[in-house]
Design a protein around this motif. Sequence first.
Motif, short mmCIF file in Angstrom:
data_model
loop_
_atom_site.label_atom_id
_atom_site.label_comp_id
_atom_site.label_asym_id
_atom_site.label_seq_id
_atom_site.Cartn_x
_atom_site.Cartn_y
_atom_site.Cartn_z
N ALA A 265 0.84 -1.21 0.00
CA ALA A 265 0.00 0.00 0.00
C ALA A 265 0.87 1.25 0.00
N GLU A 266 1.93 1.26 0.81
CA GLU A 266 2.85 2.41 0.83
C GLU A 266 3.58 2.56 -0.50
N LEU B 197 1.11 3.97 -3.04
CA LEU B 197 0.94 5.41 -2.79
C LEU B 197 2.15 6.18 -3.32
N GLU C 274 -5.60 2.27 -7.13
CA GLU C 274 -5.99 1.88 -5.77
C GLU C 274 -4.71 1.74 -4.95
N THR C 275 -4.64 2.48 -3.85
CA THR C 275 -3.43 2.41 -3.03
C THR C 275 -3.64 1.60 -1.75
N ASP C 276 -4.88 1.32 -1.43
CA ASP C 276 -5.17 0.53 -0.23
C ASP C 276 -5.23 -0.94 -0.63
N GLU D 32 -3.70 -5.02 -0.45
CA GLU D 32 -3.12 -6.00 0.46
C GLU D 32 -1.83 -6.55 -0.13
#
Length: 192
Positions: free
Chosen positions: A99-100, A103, A145-147, A149
């Motif tokens: 996720a990081e 982003l 989408e950055t969220d 898994e």
Amino acid sequence: MSLINERQDFSTIADTFLLHGSMQSPAFLDGRLCAELALHDLTPEAWLEEVCLSLGVDQPRDEPSAERLLGWRRQTLEALSAAELNFEPLLPDELFSLAERALGLQEWTLGFLEVVADAGEEPRRAWSPALREALQDLEGLTGIETDIEDSPENENDLFALTEHARMAAMLLYTERHPGKPQVEQVDEPTRH
């Protein structure tokens, strides 16, 4: 050995930002740096001024910080112009969650495209269809989408998207700097 010649990575630059009281990710500024080097041949002085403005300081707090920030610019320019085509955007590495990292890629893309947009429509008309298409595809990365898994599938997808951003940056640089990098040409087969 001067810090300016050391390899700068995401964590080192992020730590330098923290020393200046900034929690922002270096990814956005790295995207800007790549596009500015391709479009404007950004000088070291102009780069330091831009970074300091972004960090909300008048100048780097000390000589090692200035050397790291200038080393970041030098390293990026060398990679963009290298015949090995080994340029890599300055993004969070495998020590960070997916996720990081997603982003970071999104922020890098936003910074890169901001500079490209500032170039205006007129110069873009002269760009190759391949470059225009690559930049148009990059616009889709701003909404990724950055969220996500941590999973092998997501990791592979993120790798492919990062590779697309990397190639778009190199294509912009090489198109704006003909002959740099000097890559080997494959000889056409001789026809008899």
